[in-house]
Scaffold this motif. Structure first.
Motif, PDB file in Angstrom:
ATOM      1  N   SER A 461      -3.107 -17.777   9.504  1.00 26.80           N
ATOM      2  CA  SER A 461      -2.995 -17.119  10.807  1.00 26.80           C
ATOM      3  C   SER A 461      -3.778 -17.872  11.879  1.00 26.80           C
ATOM      4  CB  SER A 461      -3.498 -15.679  10.717  1.00 26.80           C
ATOM      5  OG  SER A 461      -4.859 -15.644  10.302  1.00 26.80           O
ATOM      6  N   SER A 462      -4.758 -18.687  11.476  1.00 26.85           N
ATOM      7  CA  SER A 462      -5.538 -19.480  12.433  1.00 26.85           C
ATOM      8  C   SER A 462      -6.240 -20.605  11.683  1.00 26.85           C
ATOM      9  CB  SER A 462      -6.583 -18.614  13.138  1.00 26.85           C
ATOM     10  OG  SER A 462      -7.589 -18.195  12.219  1.00 26.85           O
ATOM     11  N   LYS A 463      -6.726 -21.578  12.440  1.00 22.26           N
ATOM     12  CA  LYS A 463      -7.461 -22.675  11.811  1.00 22.26           C
ATOM     13  C   LYS A 463      -8.800 -22.182  11.259  1.00 22.26           C
ATOM     14  CE  LYS A 463      -5.370 -26.714  13.948  1.00 22.26           C
ATOM     15  NZ  LYS A 463      -5.595 -28.018  14.618  1.00 22.26           N
ATOM     16  N   GLU A 464      -9.345 -21.137  11.861  1.00 21.62           N
ATOM     17  CA  GLU A 464     -10.593 -20.570  11.350  1.00 21.62           C
ATOM     18  C   GLU A 464     -10.387 -19.987   9.953  1.00 21.62           C
ATOM     19  OE1 GLU A 464     -10.845 -21.318  15.450  1.00 21.62           O
ATOM     20  OE2 GLU A 464      -9.379 -19.998  14.443  1.00 21.62           O
ATOM     21  N   LYS A 507       9.054 -13.130  -7.307  1.00 22.58           N
ATOM     22  CA  LYS A 507      10.362 -13.560  -6.811  1.00 22.58           C
ATOM     23  C   LYS A 507      10.394 -13.741  -5.298  1.00 22.58           C
ATOM     24  CE  LYS A 507      12.530 -11.136 -10.683  1.00 22.58           C
ATOM     25  NZ  LYS A 507      13.437 -10.030 -11.079  1.00 22.58           N
ATOM     26  N   VAL A 508       9.333 -14.374  -4.793  1.00 24.72           N
ATOM     27  CA  VAL A 508       9.278 -14.683  -3.364  1.00 24.72           C
ATOM     28  C   VAL A 508      10.361 -15.718  -3.071  1.00 24.72           C
ATOM     29  CG1 VAL A 508       7.882 -15.595  -1.480  1.00 24.72           C
ATOM     30  CG2 VAL A 508       6.836 -14.147  -3.250  1.00 24.72           C
ATOM     31  N   PRO A 509      11.267 -15.430  -2.107  1.00 20.05           N
ATOM     32  CA  PRO A 509      12.390 -16.356  -1.865  1.00 20.05           C
ATOM     33  C   PRO A 509      11.933 -17.767  -1.503  1.00 20.05           C
ATOM     34  CG  PRO A 509      12.741 -14.256  -0.744  1.00 20.05           C
ATOM     35  CD  PRO A 509      11.342 -14.229  -1.260  1.00 20.05           C
ATOM     36  N   SER A 510      12.654 -18.737  -2.014  1.00 18.10           N
ATOM     37  CA  SER A 510      12.338 -20.138  -1.731  1.00 18.10           C
ATOM     38  C   SER A 510      12.562 -20.442  -0.254  1.00 18.10           C
ATOM     39  CB  SER A 510      13.222 -21.053  -2.585  1.00 18.10           C
ATOM     40  OG  SER A 510      12.886 -22.406  -2.360  1.00 18.10           O
ATOM     41  N   GLY A 511      11.689 -21.271   0.310  1.00 19.08           N
ATOM     42  CA  GLY A 511      11.825 -21.686   1.697  1.00 19.08           C
ATOM     43  C   GLY A 511      11.254 -20.708   2.693  1.00 19.08           C
ATOM     44  N   THR A 512      10.703 -19.582   2.244  1.00 20.43           N
ATOM     45  CA  THR A 512      10.149 -18.589   3.168  1.00 20.43           C
ATOM     46  C   THR A 512       8.663 -18.852   3.403  1.00 20.43           C
ATOM     47  OG1 THR A 512       9.674 -17.055   1.351  1.00 20.43           O
ATOM     48  CG2 THR A 512      11.814 -16.851   2.446  1.00 20.43           C
ATOM     49  N   ARG A 513       8.126 -18.170   4.422  1.00 17.14           N
ATOM     50  CA  ARG A 513       6.724 -18.391   4.784  1.00 17.14           C
ATOM     51  C   ARG A 513       5.804 -17.509   3.938  1.00 17.14           C
ATOM     52  NH1 ARG A 513       5.857 -18.484  11.198  1.00 17.14           N
ATOM     53  NH2 ARG A 513       6.476 -16.262  11.012  1.00 17.14           N
ATOM     54  N   VAL A 514       4.690 -18.108   3.523  1.00 17.54           N
ATOM     55  CA  VAL A 514       3.672 -17.406   2.739  1.00 17.54           C
ATOM     56  C   VAL A 514       2.330 -17.609   3.429  1.00 17.54           C
ATOM     57  CG1 VAL A 514       2.444 -17.301   0.545  1.00 17.54           C
ATOM     58  CG2 VAL A 514       4.921 -17.623   0.568  1.00 17.54           C
ATOM     59  N   LEU A 515       1.647 -16.501   3.731  1.00 18.51           N
ATOM     60  CA  LEU A 515       0.368 -16.543   4.439  1.00 18.51           C
ATOM     61  C   LEU A 515      -0.780 -16.438   3.438  1.00 18.51           C
ATOM     62  CD1 LEU A 515      -0.925 -16.384   7.380  1.00 18.51           C
ATOM     63  CD2 LEU A 515      -1.110 -13.926   6.940  1.00 18.51           C
ATOM     64  N   LEU A 516      -1.786 -17.312   3.597  1.00 17.74           N
ATOM     65  CA  LEU A 516      -2.987 -17.271   2.763  1.00 17.74           C
ATOM     66  C   LEU A 516      -4.167 -16.886   3.644  1.00 17.74           C
ATOM     67  CD1 LEU A 516      -2.532 -20.602   0.753  1.00 17.74           C
ATOM     68  CD2 LEU A 516      -1.734 -18.311   0.130  1.00 17.74           C
ATOM     69  N   GLU A 517      -5.023 -16.006   3.105  1.00 17.37           N
ATOM     70  CA  GLU A 517      -6.175 -15.582   3.915  1.00 17.37           C
ATOM     71  C   GLU A 517      -7.292 -15.049   3.028  1.00 17.37           C
ATOM     72  OE1 GLU A 517      -6.871 -12.370   7.443  1.00 17.37           O
ATOM     73  OE2 GLU A 517      -5.281 -13.871   7.712  1.00 17.37           O
ATOM     74  N   ILE A 518      -8.513 -15.475   3.331  1.00 15.36           N
ATOM     75  CA  ILE A 518      -9.701 -14.989   2.632  1.00 15.36           C
ATOM     76  C   ILE A 518     -10.254 -13.790   3.388  1.00 15.36           C
ATOM     77  CG2 ILE A 518     -12.149 -15.497   2.207  1.00 15.36           C
ATOM     78  CD1 ILE A 518     -10.686 -16.792   0.122  1.00 15.36           C
ATOM     79  N   GLN A 519     -10.494 -12.695   2.661  1.00 12.30           N
ATOM     80  CA  GLN A 519     -11.178 -11.539   3.237  1.00 12.30           C
ATOM     81  C   GLN A 519     -12.172 -11.009   2.222  1.00 12.30           C
ATOM     82  OE1 GLN A 519      -9.046  -8.409   5.187  1.00 12.30           O
ATOM     83  NE2 GLN A 519      -7.623  -9.780   6.261  1.00 12.30           N
ATOM     84  N   ASN A 520     -13.444 -10.934   2.653  1.00  7.53           N
ATOM     85  CA  ASN A 520     -14.518 -10.436   1.775  1.00  7.53           C
ATOM     86  C   ASN A 520     -14.517 -11.127   0.410  1.00  7.53           C
ATOM     87  OD1 ASN A 520     -15.365  -8.711   3.770  1.00  7.53           O
ATOM     88  ND2 ASN A 520     -14.279  -6.934   2.940  1.00  7.53           N
ATOM     89  N   GLY A 521     -14.303 -12.432   0.414  1.00 12.87           N
ATOM     90  CA  GLY A 521     -14.365 -13.194  -0.822  1.00 12.87           C
ATOM     91  C   GLY A 521     -13.128 -13.134  -1.675  1.00 12.87           C
ATOM     92  N   ILE A 824       0.112 -23.167  11.119  1.00 11.61           N
ATOM     93  CA  ILE A 824      -0.478 -21.957  11.711  1.00 11.61           C
ATOM     94  C   ILE A 824       0.656 -21.019  12.105  1.00 11.61           C
ATOM     95  CG2 ILE A 824      -1.918 -21.036  13.555  1.00 11.61           C
ATOM     96  CD1 ILE A 824      -3.414 -22.781  11.509  1.00 11.61           C
ATOM     97  N   PHE A 825       0.659 -19.812  11.509  1.00  8.25           N
ATOM     98  CA  PHE A 825       1.690 -18.811  11.798  1.00  8.25           C
ATOM     99  C   PHE A 825       1.122 -17.839  12.842  1.00  8.25           C
ATOM    100  CE2 PHE A 825       2.821 -19.358   7.039  1.00  8.25           C
ATOM    101  CZ  PHE A 825       3.524 -20.519   7.311  1.00  8.25           C
ATOM    102  N   GLU A 826       1.330 -18.146  14.098  1.00  8.76           N
ATOM    103  CA  GLU A 826       0.761 -17.312  15.153  1.00  8.76           C
ATOM    104  C   GLU A 826       1.377 -15.915  15.192  1.00  8.76           C
ATOM    105  OE1 GLU A 826       1.157 -19.495  18.758  1.00  8.76           O
ATOM    106  OE2 GLU A 826      -0.306 -21.046  18.170  1.00  8.76           O
ATOM    107  N   ASP A 827       2.584 -15.761  14.654  1.00  6.72           N
ATOM    108  CA  ASP A 827       3.267 -14.469  14.689  1.00  6.72           C
ATOM    109  C   ASP A 827       3.259 -13.777  13.326  1.00  6.72           C
ATOM    110  OD1 ASP A 827       4.803 -16.419  13.523  1.00  6.72           O
ATOM    111  OD2 ASP A 827       6.723 -15.652  14.285  1.00  6.72           O
ATOM    112  N   PHE A 828       2.384 -14.240  12.450  1.00  8.04           N
ATOM    113  CA  PHE A 828       2.362 -13.687  11.086  1.00  8.04           C
ATOM    114  C   PHE A 828       0.896 -13.489  10.704  1.00  8.04           C
ATOM    115  CE2 PHE A 828       3.832 -14.673   6.422  1.00  8.04           C
ATOM    116  CZ  PHE A 828       3.500 -13.383   6.067  1.00  8.04           C
ATOM    117  N   GLU A 829       0.463 -12.225  10.672  1.00  5.30           N
ATOM    118  CA  GLU A 829      -0.934 -11.936  10.366  1.00  5.30           C
ATOM    119  C   GLU A 829      -1.020 -10.939   9.222  1.00  5.30           C
ATOM    120  OE1 GLU A 829      -2.898 -10.539  13.841  1.00  5.30           O
ATOM    121  OE2 GLU A 829      -2.909 -12.500  14.844  1.00  5.30           O
ATOM    122  N   LEU A 830      -2.185 -10.959   8.569  1.00  3.66           N
ATOM    123  CA  LEU A 830      -2.446 -10.010   7.482  1.00  3.66           C
ATOM    124  C   LEU A 830      -3.312  -8.902   8.048  1.00  3.66           C
ATOM    125  CD1 LEU A 830      -2.131  -9.581   4.369  1.00  3.66           C
ATOM    126  CD2 LEU A 830      -4.363 -10.678   4.142  1.00  3.66           C
TER     127      LEU A 830
END
Length: 851
Positions: A461-464, A507-521, A824-830
């Motif tokens: 969601s951001s470079k941070e 079964k996450v569809p191939s070619g779709t966006r996946v967001l990674l994010e650390i929260q509280n470890g 960076i997915f500016e329109d995709f947040e957790l």
């Protein structure tokens, strides 16, 4: 061997028939079963040959070789006189100089006539054929051509071809290059543009190799010097240019060698890499470097020979992992490569100049230097200690040489030259984050969709948020003793494998966006296509303790360490003025080299040596006082005059100094001038003393130590209120005092010098204060009771070592920017509100996914 030497050797042995027979009967000196072994003549056969028929041929003189060259030229003359499709039938002649040139070029007396025929072909026949093919002039049957050799300005040679008319008048002159002499070409001096390119080498290397900033400038300077020497031709051969990269495993040495090779090769071709993990015997070495001899006597070219000949001797060879070689004879076989301008031991008998050969040596070296650092202290402190060891080692040539000599013969190190040996530092948090970004970028590429494989577009969601994950990877995945390889393995095995399994299982569809994010470890993985997210645990690295123990040091302990180190530093400033200058005082745990060992300390006072000592008795007492000043400062400020911090090591060194002063320096009147024999060590000498002598000796040692302690107490008491107390408190608050901060105190007019310490008003003030205010604290103790003599010595403002280490770690992380290629997915947040750390979903835990 010169012709004269060969002739002299022939004269000594040519009439010795017994020696000739023994040589004929012998093998070629190879061991039985070795490739290239060649049997001699059988004794039965030799016995049938009369001695008068045994002859050792006389070496050929230079004059003989010129006659042979003339014979070969006459054969060529006869061939060219015949008419062919290419040759109309020309008549050749030549001057005497051409025979001399052919004989002298690359002349080796021991080769005798063997190379003459080849040289005649290379100098005359081949360029003459090339001239006829070029049709530079029209020739007819019977055309007269006179040949000579011309030396060109660039060091090469040409065949000078003069066309003559019937009256022998020159009617045309042509120069045909002799390609055989191209190896003699003198390169143009290095240009300004090339210098600019080498000046940018440091930046190039730092962009692709992490954690080598402290050596890249010196390596770049070395590379520039090597490039400037390339103009030397084989008429002025020099040994191979060498760069040696040593250090711990997985610290970037191999990548650094690749970067250096790439610059040398100008991105054209590749360096020859010889992996010495696979080269463990002399036979292996010959197979890869020198070449072998087959059973029929023919030579088998090695990888080195092929690479050398293909590149005209201008090559880079990497001797990778050379420290893995345990066979000293194998290492000795390398001497010629680093010493000789021309190597003459190749299996094919060809001599090869090393002038344009660049050898890069890598090896794991120095791990034993880091073994004394405790493993149960926080990782930040372990890393700081390792960095300190590296910095001190790099500054100490003797330490570097001692490390190398544990694995390599001294002559080999001397051939490298210590200035050409570069030790790569252990990783820092900055370089680890850079490495994590590099390896994670590879993970992202490998998990993208491709033909025949399901894949996804990973982003943040951001470079941070991206940086948070990179820092978590380092914090959880880094293993100090595995260095960079631990990050590589962690991302591959502990991140990629479970992440890919999680996405496939759900079964996450191939070619779709996946967001990674650390929260509280916890690492959350969110699928845009399924509008779902999952929690994925980040395990700690294998072999890494679940929780490192922080140093259990109270504020009192740290403050006492501050008084201890200020005592040492003040004594250096006052008692050893002109010899030492305090440069740094620290209560941050670290390491220092004392003798041949690296010792872990709770604090340290470092000095710069400004001149040599004179070795007088007064000076010895002052050095003892400096060593005793740490424990003395603690005595003066604690109840019971406690003196545990660092006392043992300080007084051990002080005692050793006193013993040497008496037994070697003769600085005791009562002991006299009796000294330890040069063949006996001090410990053995003392052990063999009579009881009477030992009692006198110990009495004199105690006297020197007592004088030193008394002197230390005098200068500390004189400076206690104005210097020691405020300086110790500032050190306790900051953790480190650098030279400028030290000088603010030590250059102050408030400092009481040694000469004034006995009668200073400040000393009387101090002693009067002790007598009236603290007279009830009179007992002495070797055990701390947890209290200072007075609240004035105490301070609540004491540095938090752990917090300071974490702040420095974060500062290193912040130096690394996220690469532009990060998605960076500016329109995709957790959007998850979490009160605390989230437990892993047992249905999708990493362990289950990988079962």
């Amino acid at each position: 061997m010169t012709y004269e030497q060969s002739l002299e050797k022939w004269r000594r042995v040519h009439s010795n028939k017994s020696a000739l027979k023994a040589e004929i009967l012998s093998t070629n000196g190879s061991k039985v079963g070795e490739v290239g072994r060649k049997e001699g003549t059988s004794e039965e056969f030799l016995s049938r040959i009369p001695d008068r028929f045994l002859a050792l041929m006389r070496p050929l003189s230079p004059e003989d070789l010129r006659l042979i060259a003339e014979i070969e030229l006459k054969k060529i003359k006869a061939d060219f006189k015949k008419r062919t499709a290419l040759n109309p039938g020309i008549i050749l002649s030549w001057d005497e100089e051409i025979l001399k040139t052919i004989q002298e070029y690359d002349y080796i007396a021991e080769d005798n006539a063997r190379p003459v025929q080849g040289r005649v072909r290379s100098f005359v026949k081949e360029p003459l054929v090339a001239f006829l093919r070029a049709e530079k002039t029209k020739l007819h049957s019977g055309s007269q051509i006179r040949l000579s050799i011309k030396t060109n300005e660039d060091g090469t040679k040409s065949l000078k071809i003069e066309i003559l008319d019937p009256s022998s008048k020159v009617i045309g002159t042509y120069d045909q290059p002799i390609s055989y002499t191209l190896k003699d070409r003198i390169a143009d001096p290095i240009s300004d543009e090339e210098i600019d390119a080498f000046l940018n080498v440091e930046n190039q290397i730092n962009e692709s190799v992490f954690n080598v900033n402290d050596v890249t400038q010196r390596i770049a300077d070395r590379m520039l010097a090597i490039a400037n020497n390339r103009a030397l031709n084989d008429q002025q051969p020099k040994p191979a240019s060498t760069i040696v990269l040593m250090g711990l495993s997985s610290t970037g040495k191999t990548e650094l060698s690749k970067a250096v090779s790439k610059v040398f090769m100008k991105n054209e071709g590749e360096a020859l890499v010889v992996d010495f993990s696979q080269v463990q015997t002399l036979h292996d070495f010959k197979a890869r470097i020198l070449g072998l001899r087959a059973g029929d006597g023919t030579s088998l070219a090695s990888d080195f020979i092929k690479h050398y000949d293909r590149n005209g001797g201008d090559m880079v060879v990497v001797f990778d992992e050379l420290a893995n070689v345990k066979d000293m004879d194998l290492l000795k076989a390398l001497y010629d490569f680093f010493r000789e301008p021309v190597v003459r031991t190749f299996a094919d008998g060809v001599e090869r100049s090393m002038t344009k050969v660049k050898v890069i040596v890598t090896g794991n070296s120095g791990i034993e230097q880091y073994a004394n650092v405790p493993r149960n202290i926080p990782m930040e402190q372990q890393m700081a200690a390792w960095h300190s060891i590296h910095v001190q080692m790099v500054k100490d040539p003797e330490a570097r040489r001692a490390i190398l000599e544990r694995q390599f013969p001294e002559p080999l190190i001397n051939r490298w030259g210590l200035n050409n040996v570069f030790f790569v530092a252990p990783h820092t948090y900055k370089s680890l984050k850079q490495l994590a970004q590099l390896k994670f970028s590879k993970l992202v590429r490998e998990l993208k969709p491709s033909a025949g494989r399901r894949g996804w577009n990973l982003g943040f969601s951001s470079k941070e948020k991206y940086s948070e994950l990179m820092e978590a990877i380092v914090d959880r995945g880094f293993n100090l003793r595995e260095q960079g390889s631990s990050i590589d393995l962690y991302i591959r095995d502990d991140l990629r494998a479970p992440l890919e399994a999680l996405l496939l299982k759900n079964k996450v569809p191939s070619g779709t966006r996946v967001l990674l994010e650390i929260q509280n470890g916890t690492l959350f993985v969110a699928s845009e296509a399924l509008n779902q997210h999952w929690a994925m645990g980040l395990p700690r690295s294998r072999g890494k303790a679940d929780k490192e123990q922080a140093l259990q040091r109270s504020k009192t302990d740290q403050l006492l360490t501050a008084y201890h180190e200020i005592g040492h530093a003040l004594a250096s400033r006052i008692l050893l003025k002109g010899i030492r200058r305090p440069s740094l005082i620290s209560i941050i745990p670290g390491v220092a080299r004392i003798g041949e060992e690296w010792v872990v300390y709770a604090g340290v006072a470092m000095d710069r040596f400004t001149s040599n000592s004179k070795g007088t008795r007064e000076e010895v007492v002052r050095v003892i006082a400096q060593l005793a000043a740490g424990e003395t400062a603690q005595r003066l400020v604690t109840k019971g005059e406690v003196h545990d911090f660092g006392k043992g090591n300080d007084m051990k060194r002080a005692t050793a100094l006193a013993e040497k002063a008496i037994l070697i320096g003769g600085l005791s009147e009562k002991w006299g001038t009796e000294a330890v024999p040069s063949t006996t060590n001090i410990e053995g000498y003392i052990a063999r003393m009579s009881e009477k002598k030992k009692a006198l000796f110990e009495q004199e040692v105690r006297k020197l130590l007592a004088e030193g302690r008394a002197l230390a107490r005098d200068i500390l008491e004189a400076n206690m209120i104005s210097i020691v107390i405020p300086m110790a408190k500032e050190l306790a608050a900051k953790g480190v005092l650098k030279e400028a901060e030290i000088n603010r105190y030590f250059d102050s007019p408030d400092v009481v010098e040694a000469e004034e310490s006995h009668h200073s008003a400040k000393v009387f003030e101090w002693k009067n204060w002790v007598r009236h205010r603290l007279s009830f604290f009179t007992r002495r103790s070797e055990k701390r009771d947890g209290a200072f003599k007075d609240p004035m010595f105490a301070s609540s403002d004491v540095v938090d070592v752990q917090k300071k280490s974490e702040t420095e770690k974060k500062a290193q992380y912040d130096l690394v920017e996220a690469p532009d290629a990060v998605e960076i997915f500016e329109d995709f947040e957790l959007n998850i509100a979490l009160p605390g750390p989230v437990e892993e979903d047992p249905e999708i835990s990493c362990e289950e996914l990988l079962m």
